[in-house]
Design a protein around this motif. Structure first.
Motif, PDB file in Angstrom:
ATOM      1  N   MET A  16       0.827  -1.196   0.000  1.00  0.00           N
ATOM      2  CA  MET A  16       0.000   0.000   0.000  1.00  0.00           C
ATOM      3  C   MET A  16       0.870   1.258   0.000  1.00  0.00           C
ATOM      4  O   MET A  16       0.491   2.258  -0.582  1.00  0.00           O
ATOM      5  CB  MET A  16      -0.930  -0.046   1.215  1.00  0.00           C
ATOM      6  CG  MET A  16      -1.950   1.032   1.230  1.00  0.00           C
ATOM      7  SD  MET A  16      -3.070   0.811  -0.145  1.00  0.00           S
ATOM      8  CE  MET A  16      -4.223   2.083   0.143  1.00  0.00           C
ATOM      9  N   LYS A  17       2.040   1.177   0.631  1.00  0.00           N
ATOM     10  CA  LYS A  17       2.927   2.335   0.677  1.00  0.00           C
ATOM     11  C   LYS A  17       3.437   2.696  -0.713  1.00  0.00           C
ATOM     12  O   LYS A  17       3.630   3.860  -1.027  1.00  0.00           O
ATOM     13  CB  LYS A  17       4.103   2.074   1.621  1.00  0.00           C
ATOM     14  CG  LYS A  17       3.745   2.116   3.079  1.00  0.00           C
ATOM     15  CD  LYS A  17       4.977   1.945   3.941  1.00  0.00           C
ATOM     16  CE  LYS A  17       4.603   2.041   5.404  1.00  0.00           C
ATOM     17  NZ  LYS A  17       5.781   1.945   6.256  1.00  0.00           N
ATOM     18  N   LYS A  18       3.647   1.675  -1.550  1.00  0.00           N
ATOM     19  CA  LYS A  18       4.121   1.937  -2.910  1.00  0.00           C
ATOM     20  C   LYS A  18       3.076   2.697  -3.723  1.00  0.00           C
ATOM     21  O   LYS A  18       3.415   3.576  -4.507  1.00  0.00           O
ATOM     22  CB  LYS A  18       4.479   0.631  -3.620  1.00  0.00           C
ATOM     23  CG  LYS A  18       5.745  -0.005  -3.122  1.00  0.00           C
ATOM     24  CD  LYS A  18       6.076  -1.230  -3.940  1.00  0.00           C
ATOM     25  CE  LYS A  18       7.387  -1.833  -3.475  1.00  0.00           C
ATOM     26  NZ  LYS A  18       7.780  -2.998  -4.279  1.00  0.00           N
TER      27      LYS A  18
ATOM     28  N   ILE B 250       0.727   4.732  -2.518  1.00  0.00           N
ATOM     29  CA  ILE B 250       0.676   6.103  -2.000  1.00  0.00           C
ATOM     30  C   ILE B 250       1.876   6.892  -2.491  1.00  0.00           C
ATOM     31  O   ILE B 250       1.744   8.043  -2.935  1.00  0.00           O
ATOM     32  CB  ILE B 250       0.596   6.104  -0.455  1.00  0.00           C
ATOM     33  CG1 ILE B 250      -0.739   5.513  -0.009  1.00  0.00           C
ATOM     34  CG2 ILE B 250       0.790   7.504   0.098  1.00  0.00           C
ATOM     35  CD1 ILE B 250      -0.851   5.269   1.471  1.00  0.00           C
ATOM     36  N   GLN B 251       3.045   6.301  -2.477  1.00  0.00           N
ATOM     37  CA  GLN B 251       4.246   6.976  -2.971  1.00  0.00           C
ATOM     38  C   GLN B 251       4.125   7.279  -4.472  1.00  0.00           C
ATOM     39  O   GLN B 251       4.543   8.332  -4.937  1.00  0.00           O
ATOM     40  CB  GLN B 251       5.494   6.132  -2.697  1.00  0.00           C
ATOM     41  CG  GLN B 251       6.785   6.822  -3.036  1.00  0.00           C
ATOM     42  CD  GLN B 251       6.996   8.094  -2.221  1.00  0.00           C
ATOM     43  OE1 GLN B 251       6.685   8.165  -1.039  1.00  0.00           O
ATOM     44  NE2 GLN B 251       7.520   9.111  -2.868  1.00  0.00           N
ATOM     45  N   TYR B 252       3.530   6.356  -5.221  1.00  0.00           N
ATOM     46  CA  TYR B 252       3.320   6.564  -6.649  1.00  0.00           C
ATOM     47  C   TYR B 252       2.450   7.801  -6.887  1.00  0.00           C
ATOM     48  O   TYR B 252       2.758   8.640  -7.739  1.00  0.00           O
ATOM     49  CB  TYR B 252       2.672   5.328  -7.276  1.00  0.00           C
ATOM     50  CG  TYR B 252       2.237   5.545  -8.694  1.00  0.00           C
ATOM     51  CD1 TYR B 252       3.148   5.530  -9.745  1.00  0.00           C
ATOM     52  CD2 TYR B 252       0.893   5.786  -8.990  1.00  0.00           C
ATOM     53  CE1 TYR B 252       2.748   5.753 -11.047  1.00  0.00           C
ATOM     54  CE2 TYR B 252       0.477   6.002 -10.291  1.00  0.00           C
ATOM     55  CZ  TYR B 252       1.418   5.986 -11.317  1.00  0.00           C
ATOM     56  OH  TYR B 252       1.005   6.209 -12.601  1.00  0.00           O
TER      57      TYR B 252
ATOM     58  N   LYS C 183       1.943  10.325  -4.835  1.00  0.00           N
ATOM     59  CA  LYS C 183       2.689  11.512  -4.402  1.00  0.00           C
ATOM     60  C   LYS C 183       3.690  11.934  -5.475  1.00  0.00           C
ATOM     61  O   LYS C 183       3.811  13.123  -5.791  1.00  0.00           O
ATOM     62  CB  LYS C 183       3.415  11.242  -3.076  1.00  0.00           C
ATOM     63  CG  LYS C 183       2.506  11.232  -1.880  1.00  0.00           C
ATOM     64  CD  LYS C 183       3.309  10.987  -0.600  1.00  0.00           C
ATOM     65  CE  LYS C 183       2.412  10.953   0.610  1.00  0.00           C
ATOM     66  NZ  LYS C 183       3.165  10.701   1.842  1.00  0.00           N
ATOM     67  N   ASP C 184       4.402  10.975  -6.032  1.00  0.00           N
ATOM     68  CA  ASP C 184       5.374  11.280  -7.085  1.00  0.00           C
ATOM     69  C   ASP C 184       4.689  11.806  -8.343  1.00  0.00           C
ATOM     70  O   ASP C 184       5.182  12.735  -9.001  1.00  0.00           O
ATOM     71  CB  ASP C 184       6.207  10.046  -7.425  1.00  0.00           C
ATOM     72  CG  ASP C 184       7.155   9.646  -6.314  1.00  0.00           C
ATOM     73  OD1 ASP C 184       7.451  10.499  -5.439  1.00  0.00           O
ATOM     74  OD2 ASP C 184       7.609   8.476  -6.309  1.00  0.00           O
TER      75      ASP C 184
END
Length: 63
Positions: free
Chosen positions: A1-3, A5-7, A9-10
């Motif tokens: 799930m963190k990936k 969210i990071q995607y 954001k990026d």
């Protein structure tokens, strides 16, 4: 799930800070260029079709 969210954001960061968006005037000018290019291409295709149609009628009527 963190990936994921990071995607997002990026992706947001790239859209806001790295992409250069055209101004309204640049966008209008580009739209006009595309419009005229489309009209010219349509006229060229129409002319080619017209010539081939008459050439084929000439060929088939002379047989």
């Amino acid at each position: 799930m963190k990936k994921v969210i990071q995607y997002f954001k990026d992706s947001y960061n790239e859209l806001v800070h790295k992409v250069s968006w055209p101004t309204k005037a640049e966008l209008s000018n580009s739209a006009v260029v595309v419009l005229f290019a489309s009209i010219i291409i349509a006229l060229v295709v129409f002319a080619i079709d017209f010539v081939f149609e008459h050439a084929m009628r000439f060929v088939y009527n002379s047989i």
